[in-house]
Design an enzyme around this catalytic site. Sequence first.
Site, PDB file in Angstrom:
ATOM      1  N   ASP A  31       0.871  -1.175   0.000  1.00 46.36           N
ATOM      2  CA  ASP A  31       0.000   0.000   0.000  1.00 46.36           C
ATOM      3  C   ASP A  31       0.914   1.235   0.000  1.00 46.36           C
ATOM      4  O   ASP A  31       1.974   1.219   0.627  1.00 46.36           O
ATOM      5  CB  ASP A  31      -0.898  -0.020   1.263  1.00 46.36           C
ATOM      6  CG  ASP A  31      -2.176   0.803   1.087  1.00 46.36           C
ATOM      7  OD1 ASP A  31      -3.267   0.224   1.256  1.00 46.36           O
ATOM      8  OD2 ASP A  31      -2.074   2.003   0.752  1.00 46.36           O
ATOM      9  N   ASN A  35      -4.196   6.889   0.686  1.00 49.35           N
ATOM     10  CA  ASN A  35      -5.584   7.080   1.123  1.00 49.35           C
ATOM     11  C   ASN A  35      -5.898   6.119   2.265  1.00 49.35           C
ATOM     12  O   ASN A  35      -7.006   5.618   2.421  1.00 49.35           O
ATOM     13  CB  ASN A  35      -6.535   6.825  -0.069  1.00 49.35           C
ATOM     14  CG  ASN A  35      -7.961   7.233   0.241  1.00 49.35           C
ATOM     15  OD1 ASN A  35      -8.201   8.079   1.112  1.00 49.35           O
ATOM     16  ND2 ASN A  35      -8.910   6.609  -0.435  1.00 49.35           N
ATOM     17  N   PHE A  81      -6.509  -4.287  -5.088  1.00 50.92           N
ATOM     18  CA  PHE A  81      -7.443  -3.207  -4.724  1.00 50.92           C
ATOM     19  C   PHE A  81      -6.853  -1.835  -5.015  1.00 50.92           C
ATOM     20  O   PHE A  81      -7.580  -0.872  -5.193  1.00 50.92           O
ATOM     21  CB  PHE A  81      -7.759  -3.260  -3.219  1.00 50.92           C
ATOM     22  CG  PHE A  81      -8.536  -4.452  -2.784  1.00 50.92           C
ATOM     23  CD1 PHE A  81      -7.916  -5.503  -2.109  1.00 50.92           C
ATOM     24  CD2 PHE A  81      -9.897  -4.531  -3.013  1.00 50.92           C
ATOM     25  CE1 PHE A  81      -8.631  -6.613  -1.680  1.00 50.92           C
ATOM     26  CE2 PHE A  81     -10.632  -5.628  -2.585  1.00 50.92           C
ATOM     27  CZ  PHE A  81     -10.002  -6.670  -1.909  1.00 50.92           C
ATOM     28  N   SER A 125     -16.158  -2.750 -10.749  1.00 54.34           N
ATOM     29  CA  SER A 125     -17.276  -1.999 -10.176  1.00 54.34           C
ATOM     30  C   SER A 125     -18.499  -2.064 -11.088  1.00 54.34           C
ATOM     31  O   SER A 125     -18.372  -2.142 -12.310  1.00 54.34           O
ATOM     32  CB  SER A 125     -16.853  -0.532  -9.987  1.00 54.34           C
ATOM     33  OG  SER A 125     -17.969   0.281  -9.706  1.00 54.34           O
ATOM     34  N   TYR A 150     -12.822   7.467 -13.768  1.00 56.30           N
ATOM     35  CA  TYR A 150     -12.718   6.357 -12.798  1.00 56.30           C
ATOM     36  C   TYR A 150     -13.415   5.116 -13.374  1.00 56.30           C
ATOM     37  O   TYR A 150     -12.830   4.043 -13.452  1.00 56.30           O
ATOM     38  CB  TYR A 150     -13.344   6.728 -11.448  1.00 56.30           C
ATOM     39  CG  TYR A 150     -13.638   5.501 -10.634  1.00 56.30           C
ATOM     40  CD1 TYR A 150     -14.924   4.983 -10.564  1.00 56.30           C
ATOM     41  CD2 TYR A 150     -12.610   4.824  -9.988  1.00 56.30           C
ATOM     42  CE1 TYR A 150     -15.180   3.816  -9.859  1.00 56.30           C
ATOM     43  CE2 TYR A 150     -12.860   3.653  -9.279  1.00 56.30           C
ATOM     44  CZ  TYR A 150     -14.147   3.157  -9.227  1.00 56.30           C
ATOM     45  OH  TYR A 150     -14.395   1.993  -8.542  1.00 56.30           O
ATOM     46  N   LYS A 154     -11.963   1.182 -14.831  1.00 57.89           N
ATOM     47  CA  LYS A 154     -12.433  -0.171 -14.491  1.00 57.89           C
ATOM     48  C   LYS A 154     -12.749  -0.955 -15.763  1.00 57.89           C
ATOM     49  O   LYS A 154     -12.429  -2.133 -15.902  1.00 57.89           O
ATOM     50  CB  LYS A 154     -13.659  -0.094 -13.577  1.00 57.89           C
ATOM     51  CG  LYS A 154     -13.353   0.435 -12.194  1.00 57.89           C
ATOM     52  CD  LYS A 154     -12.289  -0.396 -11.485  1.00 57.89           C
ATOM     53  CE  LYS A 154     -11.945   0.140 -10.118  1.00 57.89           C
ATOM     54  NZ  LYS A 154     -10.866  -0.624  -9.468  1.00 57.89           N
ATOM     55  N   SER A 217     -27.297  16.106   2.317  1.00 59.92           N
ATOM     56  CA  SER A 217     -28.046  16.554   1.134  1.00 59.92           C
ATOM     57  C   SER A 217     -28.453  15.319   0.346  1.00 59.92           C
ATOM     58  O   SER A 217     -27.594  14.528  -0.051  1.00 59.92           O
ATOM     59  CB  SER A 217     -27.160  17.444   0.250  1.00 59.92           C
ATOM     60  OG  SER A 217     -26.786  18.591   0.956  1.00 59.92           O
ATOM     61  N   ARG A 232     -29.851   1.859  -5.101  1.00 59.68           N
ATOM     62  CA  ARG A 232     -28.565   1.190  -5.234  1.00 59.68           C
ATOM     63  C   ARG A 232     -28.604  -0.141  -4.492  1.00 59.68           C
ATOM     64  O   ARG A 232     -29.495  -0.382  -3.677  1.00 59.68           O
ATOM     65  CB  ARG A 232     -27.437   2.049  -4.628  1.00 59.68           C
ATOM     66  CG  ARG A 232     -27.211   3.397  -5.329  1.00 59.68           C
ATOM     67  CD  ARG A 232     -26.555   3.241  -6.669  1.00 59.68           C
ATOM     68  NE  ARG A 232     -26.254   4.536  -7.275  1.00 59.68           N
ATOM     69  CZ  ARG A 232     -27.106   5.251  -7.994  1.00 59.68           C
ATOM     70  NH1 ARG A 232     -28.343   4.815  -8.175  1.00 59.68           N
ATOM     71  NH2 ARG A 232     -26.731   6.405  -8.542  1.00 59.68           N
TER      72      ARG A 232
HETATM   73  C1  WQD Z   1     -25.261   6.519  -3.594  1.00 60.78           C
HETATM   74  C2  WQD Z   1     -26.585   7.271  -3.687  1.00 60.78           C
HETATM   75  C3  WQD Z   1     -26.384   9.495  -4.546  1.00 60.78           C
HETATM   76  C4  WQD Z   1     -24.084  11.117  -1.240  1.00 60.78           C
HETATM   77  C5  WQD Z   1     -20.062   5.290  -6.256  1.00 60.78           C
HETATM   78  C6  WQD Z   1     -19.162   4.883  -7.386  1.00 60.78           C
HETATM   79  C7  WQD Z   1     -19.034   3.398  -7.428  1.00 60.78           C
HETATM   80  C8  WQD Z   1     -18.578   2.907  -6.089  1.00 60.78           C
HETATM   81  C9  WQD Z   1     -19.559   3.342  -5.009  1.00 60.78           C
HETATM   82  C10 WQD Z   1     -16.201   2.704  -6.121  1.00 60.78           C
HETATM   83  C11 WQD Z   1     -26.690   8.079  -4.967  1.00 60.78           C
HETATM   84  C12 WQD Z   1     -26.869   9.512  -3.105  1.00 60.78           C
HETATM   85  C13 WQD Z   1     -24.782  10.255  -2.063  1.00 60.78           C
HETATM   86  C14 WQD Z   1     -24.738  12.209  -0.638  1.00 60.78           C
HETATM   87  C15 WQD Z   1     -26.785  11.503  -1.679  1.00 60.78           C
HETATM   88  N1  WQD Z   1     -17.293   3.390  -5.782  1.00 60.78           N
HETATM   89  N2  WQD Z   1     -26.105  10.449  -2.264  1.00 60.78           N
HETATM   90  N3  WQD Z   1     -26.090  12.356  -0.881  1.00 60.78           N
HETATM   91  O1  WQD Z   1     -22.514   7.031  -6.732  1.00 60.78           O
HETATM   92  O2  WQD Z   1     -23.814   4.848  -6.336  1.00 60.78           O
HETATM   93  O3  WQD Z   1     -21.337   4.786  -6.491  1.00 60.78           O
HETATM   94  O4  WQD Z   1     -19.588   4.773  -5.043  1.00 60.78           O
HETATM   95  O5  WQD Z   1     -16.134   1.648  -6.673  1.00 60.78           O
HETATM   96  O6  WQD Z   1     -18.098   3.070  -8.411  1.00 60.78           O
HETATM   97  O7  WQD Z   1     -19.785   5.299  -8.588  1.00 60.78           O
HETATM   98  O8  WQD Z   1     -22.408   5.804  -4.505  1.00 60.78           O
HETATM   99  O9  WQD Z   1     -22.597   6.547  -2.176  1.00 60.78           O
HETATM  100  O10 WQD Z   1     -21.864   8.244  -3.921  1.00 60.78           O
HETATM  101  O11 WQD Z   1     -24.222   7.462  -3.867  1.00 60.78           O
HETATM  102  O12 WQD Z   1     -28.013  11.671  -1.898  1.00 60.78           O
HETATM  103  O13 WQD Z   1     -24.163  13.029   0.106  1.00 60.78           O
HETATM  104  O14 WQD Z   1     -26.650   8.218  -2.622  1.00 60.78           O
HETATM  105  O15 WQD Z   1     -27.115  10.453  -5.303  1.00 60.78           O
HETATM  106  O16 WQD Z   1     -28.046   8.034  -5.385  1.00 60.78           O
HETATM  107  P1  WQD Z   1     -22.608   5.684  -6.099  1.00 60.78           P
HETATM  108  P2  WQD Z   1     -22.707   7.067  -3.562  1.00 60.78           P
END
Ligand code: WQD
Length: 339
Positions: A31, A35, A81, A125, A150, A154, A217, A232
């Site tokens: 590592d 981060n 990873f 991902s 990003y 992948k 938010s 999700r």
């Molecule tokens: C989830 C939901 C947001 C934050 C990303 C990457 C993916 C993986 C996981 C690495 C969405 C909503 C989020 C906030 C919100 N990462 N949200 N307020 O975007 O599905 O996936 O992270 O591998 O590759 O794309 O995850 O947790 O950012 O968002 O409303 O402050 O939560 O709009 O609907 P996401 P997320």
Amino acid sequence: MKILVTGGLGFIGSHTVVELQNEGYEVVIIDNCSNSSEDVLVGIENITGKKPFFEKIDLRDRKKVNDFFKKHSDVAGVIHFAASKAVGESVKIPLTYYENNIGTLVYLLQELQEKDDANFIFSSSCTVYGQADELPITENAPVKTAESPYGNTKQIGEEIIRDTCKVTPKLKAIALRYFNPIGAHKSTEIGELPLGVPQNLVPFITQTAMGLRDKLSVFGDDYDTPDGTCIRDYIHVVDLAKAHVIALTRLLKNKNKENYEVFNLGTGTGSSVLEVIKSFEKVSEQSLNYAIVDRREGDITAAYADTTLANDELGWKAELDLDEAMRTAWKWEQKVRNK
Ligand code: WQD
């Protein structure tokens, strides 16, 4: 058997190291701590009683990577990873993402090509699917044009591994397409430690509840979903970690059907943002301060996994539900902040 885990001090990496050790594997971590922190080694040892061997190496240093494989020629498998993973950041500094996520993958594969028997697990991902046309999403769903550098790293990473496996019969590889990893180990010894303002939903929720953020938010409630918020597939990081050990063991025991395979790792259940908030309020027994705001650019409406292939081929199924994931995420946040 000795297993190399790159990025093993990270969120998913550290949980996978624990599960590897639980299965009796000897673990070596590489590592660069860009981060993550070496303190994670203490957390791992507190859980398993075994401190993994650790080398602080940046995989962009080709010579150091080569020296590592000379020193550890008995590495039987690699779980990779180490990568940059912030979607929004990747839009701002694409070359950093291509160098760190693609360049280092090439260096690792060049080393593995030299081995008589190489076993490689790649951290991919569900981002590769973009907004899938059909739900739940199977591994045969078309890979769409990436919404971010990003996500593109992948997609390109999977293609590089596929093409390399085609010409390297002794290299066996599995790409694991994660949906949304959340939660923490029940011991609260390890968990998610986002640097700066969390981009992901769950750490933002727990930091808000901890008083580190004023309010959450919610990015839009006008999507075409039952409650208007995005859906999700939130998978507990421990379930995800266990799947990595099962996938690696599949390769080590030559149970794979092809020398390049792809599996979705999710629960198969979709949850909306409001449902995640409700789950958190239930397990924490406190209300969360949140407000509905505009949509976040690049968000897709819904994604959740068809997990049939992983269930049938790996014999793996997620066992921990959303409430348990939120419970452990909250316990971890409280532990970290009350240190
Ligand atoms: C989830 C939901 C947001 C934050 C990303 C990457 C993916 C993986 C996981 C690495 C969405 C909503 C989020 C906030 C919100 N990462 N949200 N307020 O975007 O599905 O996936 O992270 O591998 O590759 O794309 O995850 O947790 O950012 O968002 O409303 O402050 O939560 O709009 O609907 P996401 P997320």
